[in-house]
Design an enzyme around this catalytic site. Structure first.
Site, PDB file in Angstrom:
ATOM      1  N   GLY A 218      34.140  42.083  43.897  1.00  0.00           N
ATOM      2  CA  GLY A 218      35.453  41.625  43.433  1.00  0.00           C
ATOM      3  C   GLY A 218      35.359  40.229  42.875  1.00  0.00           C
ATOM      4  N   ASN A 219      36.503  39.610  42.661  1.00  0.00           N
ATOM      5  CA  ASN A 219      36.495  38.217  42.206  1.00  0.00           C
ATOM      6  C   ASN A 219      37.670  37.476  42.839  1.00  0.00           C
ATOM      7  OD1 ASN A 219      38.885  38.428  40.435  1.00  0.00           O
ATOM      8  ND2 ASN A 219      37.568  39.816  39.268  1.00  0.00           N
ATOM      9  N   ARG A 220      37.769  36.193  42.540  1.00  0.00           N
ATOM     10  CA  ARG A 220      38.719  35.335  43.255  1.00  0.00           C
ATOM     11  C   ARG A 220      40.122  35.326  42.667  1.00  0.00           C
ATOM     12  NH1 ARG A 220      35.556  32.056  46.515  1.00  0.00           N
ATOM     13  NH2 ARG A 220      33.424  31.833  45.759  1.00  0.00           N
ATOM     14  N   ALA A 285      41.876  39.828  35.818  1.00  0.00           N
ATOM     15  CA  ALA A 285      40.459  39.457  35.827  1.00  0.00           C
ATOM     16  C   ALA A 285      39.687  40.736  36.165  1.00  0.00           C
ATOM     17  CB  ALA A 285      40.206  38.383  36.869  1.00  0.00           C
TER      18      ALA A 285
END
Ligand code: C5P
Length: 413
Positions: A218-220, A285
């Site tokens: 995943g990402n932030r 994102a």
């Protein structure tokens, strides 16, 4: 520092709101509405009915607004207070609106300050019913509500199902929460002809790419920027669909929110909707890559050993893959979050992905990028110099983006 949603910004800042409070137990929540509006730098005048004063004192409102709360139709403060109030206001909100208030407003009764002001004003009116669920379901209450709904400039906000003061509550009756009421007031203040009824699609948040049933890549991304855009578009009068990856944020009121998990799911959801969207704003994102195979069982150290090798494959680029399905004449906005060569990389994506605008932000900049409440962005469009905007809240960035989209839409009319 003010909490993120209460940083003064459009459409509340500098605007005049009249908050009418009638006599229901939810009146205590109206104090929070008045406080939130004041923190957003709206000027709030509160009018309490006699019933409201049984639940909450005018002084509570004076304390949070810094302005005298009004209760009397006939007073020595000057003649025709209702006419002045009605004229000098940008929006009216009645919260809570009791069954008795709905009946009186439907009939146009004018025997107290709130009733007369409602007749004297031409500003939009937001009505927030709150009552026992059986009372709300009563045909007479519904008939009164329908009369108000049909009145030009009137918007009914809520109620929702949920716990009521008396404990029960199967059906709707519970007043919306103060921050949701503030959004409805924002829509009354912010509605713009060019956005009215337009369908706006917004993607937001991160995506999660499964490794096994419990783990993911995943990402932030928090979803804040996309959610701010969706809220701002709704306040301008659009019909908004928000397609979001997993986010801890509450879904915006009034917005059709669809939660997806992976890039593939987001791609499918966007593909279904984009052909009907007048504006598409890609703020998600999206993970560019995913593990080629998601394990059916949780990976265990005993079976993997100390090193785990992944095959990684590319996800669909949602903006590119759906570009041929865009509605002709629609406006498309992308985002570029970069760690270096911000403008050059953003310009490349603007062209490659056929965006009308791209909002570039520097992941490394202070107060900018993922999981913060502010953003410093540059907005690029084909054939123009980049516009560098100062550090501002994500809500304010959302307004700046929509200003440009609105100008583009108006120029195409
Ligand atoms: O990740 P990247 O910087 O390339 O994202 C640029 C723009 O493209 C963003 O608006 C993002 O939402 C969109 N995008 C997408 N599908 C992807 C990757 C990015 O729609 N797989």
């Amino acid at each position: 520092m003010a909490s993120p949603d209460l940083v003064p910004c459009r459409p509340w800042q500098g605007r005049r709101v009249l908050l009418g409070v009638t006599g229901g137990v939810a009146a205590y929540k109206a104090v929070q509405v008045a406080r939130n509006l004041t923190r957003l730098e709206a000027q709030v005048d509160v009018v309490l009915t006699r019933g409201a004063q049984e639940f909450v004192a005018p002084l509570s409102f004076e304390g949070v607004t810094g302005r005298p709360a009004l209760t009397e139709l006939f007073s020595t403060d000057g003649a025709a207070m209702h006419v002045r109030l009605g004229r000098n206001v940008d929006a009216v909100c009645v919260a809570p609106a009791t069954a008795d208030f709905l009946a009186r407003a439907a009939q146009g009764r004018a025997d107290d300050l709130l009733g007369t002001t409602l007749l004297a004003t031409q500003a939009p009116v937001v009505v927030c019913p709150a009552m026992n669920d059986n009372m709300f379901a009563h045909p007479q209450v519904q008939a009164n509500l329908n009369m108000l709904k049909a009145r030009p400039g009137y918007q009914i906000a809520g109620p929702t199902a949920g716990p009521l003061a008396a404990g029960e509550g199967e059906g709707p009756g519970r007043m919306l929460e103060p921050h949701q009421i503030v959004e409805f007031i924002g829509r009354a203040l912010g509605e713009e002809k060019v956005f009215s009824g337009l369908h706006i699609l917004v993607t937001a948040g991160p995506t999660r790419e499964a490794i096994d049933p419990v783990r993911y890549l995943g990402n932030r991304s928090s979803g804040r920027m996309g959610f701010a855009v969706a809220r701002a578009a709704w306040r301008r009068g659009a019909q908004v669909t928000l397609i979001t990856g997993p986010s801890a944020l509450e879904y915006p009121v009034g917005v059709n929110s669809i939660e997806v998990e992976s890039a593939e799911e987001m791609y499918r959801a966007v593909s279904e909707i984009i052909g009907a969207a007048d504006v598409s704003i890609f703020a998600a994102a999206v993970a560019d890559f995913r593990p080629s195979i998601s394990e059916a069982e949780k990976l265990k150290r005993e079976s993997t050993g100390e090193e785990v090798a992944f095959q990684i494959e590319a996800n669909p680029d949602i903006a590119i893959e759906t570009s041929s399905s865009r509605k002709p004449g629609s406006v498309t906005v992308g985002f570029a979050l970069e760690t270096s060569d911000l403008l050059a990389n953003a310009k490349k994506k603007l062209d490659e992905k056929e965006f009308d605008f791209i909002v570039a932000n520097d992941a490394m900049g202070e107060g900018s990028g993922f999981d913060v409440e502010t953003n410093r962005v540059a907005i690029l469009s084909p054939g123009s110099d980049p516009e560098m905007l100062p550090l501002m809240s994500k809500d304010a960035v959302a307004e700046e983006i929509l200003d440009r989209v609105g100008r583009r839409l108006s120029s195409e009319l």
